[in-house]
Design a protein around this motif. Structure first.
Motif, PDB file in Angstrom:
ATOM      1  N   SER A 128       0.897  -1.296  -0.212  1.00 63.15           N
ATOM      2  CA  SER A 128      -0.027   0.204   0.220  1.00 63.15           C
ATOM      3  C   SER A 128       0.791   1.270  -0.089  1.00 63.15           C
ATOM      4  CB  SER A 128      -0.823   0.006   1.352  1.00 63.15           C
ATOM      5  OG  SER A 128      -1.647  -1.057   1.477  1.00 63.15           O
ATOM      6  N   CYS A 129       1.882   1.309   0.818  1.00 62.77           N
ATOM      7  CA  CYS A 129       2.974   2.386   1.004  1.00 62.77           C
ATOM      8  C   CYS A 129       3.389   2.667  -0.402  1.00 62.77           C
ATOM      9  CB  CYS A 129       3.839   2.248   2.170  1.00 62.77           C
ATOM     10  SG  CYS A 129       2.841   2.440   3.500  1.00 62.77           S
ATOM     11  N   MET A 179      -4.777   2.585  -6.719  1.00 58.15           N
ATOM     12  CA  MET A 179      -4.341   3.825  -5.934  1.00 58.15           C
ATOM     13  C   MET A 179      -4.376   4.998  -6.983  1.00 58.15           C
ATOM     14  SD  MET A 179      -2.828   4.811  -3.137  1.00 58.15           S
ATOM     15  CE  MET A 179      -2.439   3.698  -2.156  1.00 58.15           C
ATOM     16  N   TYR A 238      -1.859  -3.776  -8.069  1.00 56.14           N
ATOM     17  CA  TYR A 238      -2.735  -3.044  -7.464  1.00 56.14           C
ATOM     18  C   TYR A 238      -2.526  -1.516  -7.701  1.00 56.14           C
ATOM     19  CZ  TYR A 238      -4.251  -6.916  -4.638  1.00 56.14           C
ATOM     20  OH  TYR A 238      -4.844  -8.012  -4.341  1.00 56.14           O
ATOM     21  N   CYS A 268       2.551   1.497  -3.251  1.00 52.06           N
ATOM     22  CA  CYS A 268       1.491   2.337  -4.314  1.00 52.06           C
ATOM     23  C   CYS A 268       1.294   3.429  -4.153  1.00 52.06           C
ATOM     24  CB  CYS A 268       0.464   1.286  -4.310  1.00 52.06           C
ATOM     25  SG  CYS A 268       0.289  -0.429  -5.096  1.00 52.06           S
ATOM     26  N   LEU A 269       1.148   3.872  -2.686  1.00 48.57           N
ATOM     27  CA  LEU A 269       0.763   5.354  -2.488  1.00 48.57           C
ATOM     28  C   LEU A 269       1.920   6.470  -3.028  1.00 48.57           C
ATOM     29  CD1 LEU A 269      -1.083   7.198  -1.013  1.00 48.57           C
ATOM     30  CD2 LEU A 269       0.144   7.140   0.746  1.00 48.57           C
ATOM     31  N   VAL A 300      -6.012  -0.706  -1.911  1.00 50.23           N
ATOM     32  CA  VAL A 300      -5.104  -1.501  -2.062  1.00 50.23           C
ATOM     33  C   VAL A 300      -4.936  -2.633  -0.886  1.00 50.23           C
ATOM     34  CG1 VAL A 300      -2.473  -1.530  -2.549  1.00 50.23           C
ATOM     35  CG2 VAL A 300      -4.085   0.017  -3.740  1.00 50.23           C
ATOM     36  N   PHE A 301      -4.846  -1.726   0.401  1.00 56.28           N
ATOM     37  CA  PHE A 301      -4.651  -2.443   1.461  1.00 56.28           C
ATOM     38  C   PHE A 301      -5.371  -3.730   1.973  1.00 56.28           C
ATOM     39  CE2 PHE A 301      -4.834  -2.975   6.209  1.00 56.28           C
ATOM     40  CZ  PHE A 301      -3.284  -3.364   6.457  1.00 56.28           C
ATOM     41  N   PHE A 310      -5.479   3.899  -0.359  1.00 56.84           N
ATOM     42  CA  PHE A 310      -4.827   3.129   0.532  1.00 56.84           C
ATOM     43  C   PHE A 310      -5.670   1.708   0.765  1.00 56.84           C
ATOM     44  CE2 PHE A 310      -2.765   1.899   4.391  1.00 56.84           C
ATOM     45  CZ  PHE A 310      -1.643   2.145   4.294  1.00 56.84           C
TER      46      PHE A 310
END
Lengths: 289, 375
Positions: free
Chosen positions: A81-82, A170, A166, A84-85, A219-220, A216
């Motif tokens: 997630s991070c 995002m 993913y 992707c962010l 994705v998460f 987030f």
């Protein structure tokens, strides 16, 4: 009376419009979920399905390997997630502010993966990561490595492929919110003496936090339950929550165990997500990072 | 220290479209300067160049004698009040106003003191902890103003700041802006397409034409009373333009305007040629020169009876009447079918002479009250 009914009908139109979706949700989500929860408490053996209620299915998961699997899934989901962010925010920022007339084209490039099969994305990575694949060839050509490296069947491969798969989830919510972002606010912040970085952390991020939040979690949450990607490119060395659930649920005698693990991790995931939500929300309130 | 702003040969274009082509302009320090021009004339571009939001293609911008052409926006002691205020919606009034101080890491006690002092100046001290969307348009305008002046800028740029407000509030804010400028002594550069706003606030004003050129610079009175081109005459206020050829007879100058006969004109005052800044004086006003004559509608008198004591008199017919409250506008059709606008003050409830549609009337004006312009 007739008049009253007609008015009531008109007033409640949104309710009636919502009914089909609600029925759908009940039939295909709440009912199965109830079955899963019930199943997780059932005591049974191979002879008969029901012999009473028990919590033994749950207790078996409160042991070291399963806690470890849970934490590993959490860590992977969080890392993905991070990553992707960071990538997604830069990409969405570029698309919304800098792409100009190529905006639609670039956006199309982001959406293209949705038109192809999910498994295909993963198999495509085999060509990149395998021993005689693109990445090894490239690195050897550049003289960075002499012998081909092992990329497939590693945790790194799982991370990379997950981030790749993913990323659109995002980019899209971030793009839609950055697209509407009033650029005069950025100008105004710079005008008042802020540096570009101060403007980004104090104005842009707090005002796009809802996009960050939805991206987030889009994705998460699925990344937490992911089992296809680790199974295909991560080898079978490390187990994930999704892997455990899918193998338990498919096994004849372990369905109840699978159900228990599903419920357990589901509840824990809600708790973790709630905590993360608080953290993300706090950036908005403070207005600085 | 408050310094003047000077633009030298500034060029700016967007894509193929040239907005400013070698524009030079000096804005005196400590003055309320209005930049008036039609939409799309490049006045906002000038503001954005001074503010540092855009970079020039060529030319130099000076603040005093410091070249600020390439100085980054956040290093310029120039602040802006944006057209739609651009207030930070996630911060309350206090945080918006305090923003520039917070990022400078001024200590909180000083910030608080400063913010409340500024909020008091703009009459918002009781709204300090309100959210931006709880404020009315006029209040948001004041927050934008407070946020921009807390930094004590040398120059304050105002980009059509009152465009979103209703007329009454706009009138009030204009007066407040003038007071504020006097109090702060900061140079205000006010961009607008509204001549009423510009005339109200400005110490000095510049009129821009559609080509992004400065037509005339002067005090509001100079601009209004002595426009140097028919563009300025028409853009600022309303005017009547007649055309003809200069002639002189027995030492008196007049304009031969064909069907309308000879109209006496006054050419003793120096006249500037439009678009060019050099003052040619009256020399170019030679016999045979084609000219335009601009007469403001309120400088014309209207009556059904012929009167004595005026340099010029024309005959016409009332085509339409528009009642404005404090004045009445008569649209007159002259003998040659040209139209003439006349404003009359409504001084009495029951005027002695009632002028109605289709009445035959005489219009009069003194030659000193008309302005000779280059054709």
């Amino acid at each position: 009376m007739k008049e009253y009914l007609r008015k009531a009908l008109r007033r409640e139109t949104p309710f009636f419009v919502g009914i089909p979706a609600f029925i759908w949700l009940v039939l295909y989500f709440y009912v199965p979920l109830t079955f899963i929860v019930l199943l997780s408490f059932l005591l049974h053996d191979s002879a008969s399905l029901l012999q009473g209620l028990t919590i033994t299915h749950y207790l078996s998961f409160l042991t070291y390997p399963y806690v470890w699997i849970f934490l590993r899934s959490l860590f992977f989901a969080f890392t993905v997630s991070c990553a992707c962010l960071c990538i997604g925010y830069s990409l969405a920022y570029f698309l919304a502010f800098k792409a100009g007339r190529f905006k639609t084209f670039f956006l199309f490039l982001v959406i293209i993966p949705f038109f192809t099969n999910f498994l295909l994305h993963i198999y495509a990575w085999f060509f990149v990561l395998e021993r005689n694949g693109f990445l090894n060839n490239l690195l050897q050509f550049l003289g960075i490595i002499k012998e081909p490296l092992h990329f497939l069947n590693t945790a790194g491969a799982t991370l990379v492929v997950m981030v790749y798969c993913y990323l659109p989830f995002m980019v899209l919510p971030l793009y839609s919110i950055l697209e509407k972002f009033d650029r005069k606010l950025i100008e105004s912040s710079l005008d008042l003496g802020a540096t570009a970085w101060q403007t980004f952390t104090r104005i842009t991020i707090p005002l796009t936090i809802s996009g960050i939040q939805s991206g987030f979690f889009l994705v998460f949450i699925p990344a937490f339950g992911e089992f296809v990607i680790p199974g295909l490119v991560g080898g079978d060395k490390s187990l994930f929550v999704g892997t455990v659930i899918s193998t338990s649920m498919l096994g004849a005698h372990t369905m109840a165990d699978g159900a228990a693990f599903t419920v357990l991790t589901g509840v824990l995931l809600v708790v973790v997500a709630a905590l993360l939500l608080c953290v993300i929300r706090s950036f908005e309130r403070k207005g600085n990072v | 220290m408050i310094r003047s702003i000077q633009l030298k040969n500034v060029k700016k274009s967007y894509g193929d479209e040239s907005i400013l082509d070698g524009l030079s302009l000096t804005i005196p320090s400590g003055k309320f300067f209005a930049l008036l021009g039609p939409s799309g004339c490049g006045k906002t571009t000038i503001l954005r160049l001074i503010g540092g939001f855009e970079t020039v293609d060529a030319g130099t911008i000076y603040l005093g004698d410091e070249d600020i052409t390439d100085k980054p926006i956040n290093k310029r002691r120039i602040n802006t009040v944006f057209q739609n205020y651009a207030l930070f919606p996630h911060m309350n009034v206090f945080d918006n106003v305090a923003y520039s101080q917070t990022i400078k890491k001024v200590d909180p006690a000083t910030i608080k003191e400063k913010v409340f002092k500024i909020l008091k100046t703009v009459h918002l001290e009781s709204h300090a902890y309100k959210a931006i969307n709880q404020l009315s348009g006029g209040q948001q305008q004041r927050v934008a103003l407070a946020r921009a002046i807390i930094n004590e800028p040398e120059v304050l740029l105002l980009d059509e700041p009152l465009a979103a407000l209703d007329f009454k509030l706009r009138e009030k804010m204009l007066i407040e802006l003038v007071d504020l400028q006097e109090k702060l002594g900061t140079t205000f550069i006010y961009v607008t397409h509204d001549q009423f706003e510009a005339l109200t606030v400005a110490d000095q004003m510049a009129i821009m034409n559609y080509d992004g050129e400065i037509e005339q610079i002067g005090t509001p009175k100079e601009i209004y009373e002595f426009p140097n081109s028919s563009f300025v005459a028409k853009f600022v206020g309303s005017t009547n333009i007649l055309q003809g050829i200069i002639n002189s007879l027995n030492g008196a100058s007049y304009m031969d305007s064909g069907d309308l006969g000879n109209i006496l004109i006054d050419i003793s005052r120096p006249v500037t040629l439009s678009g060019r800044s050099q003052s040619n004086g009256p020399e170019w006003l030679k016999d045979g020169q084609e000219i335009l004559l601009s007469i403001r509608p309120e400088k014309i008198l209207i009556s059904k009876k012929p009167r004595e004591g005026f340099s010029n008199m024309l005959k016409g017919m009332v085509e339409s009447i528009v009642y404005h409250g404090r004045s009445t506008q008569y649209n007159i059709r002259l003998l040659n079918n040209d139209k003439l606008q006349v404003f009359e003050q409504n001084e009495e409830h029951f005027p002695q002479e009632v002028i109605d549609y289709d009445d035959e009337v005489f219009v009069y004006w003194q030659k000193e009250n008309a302005v000779v312009l280059e054709r």
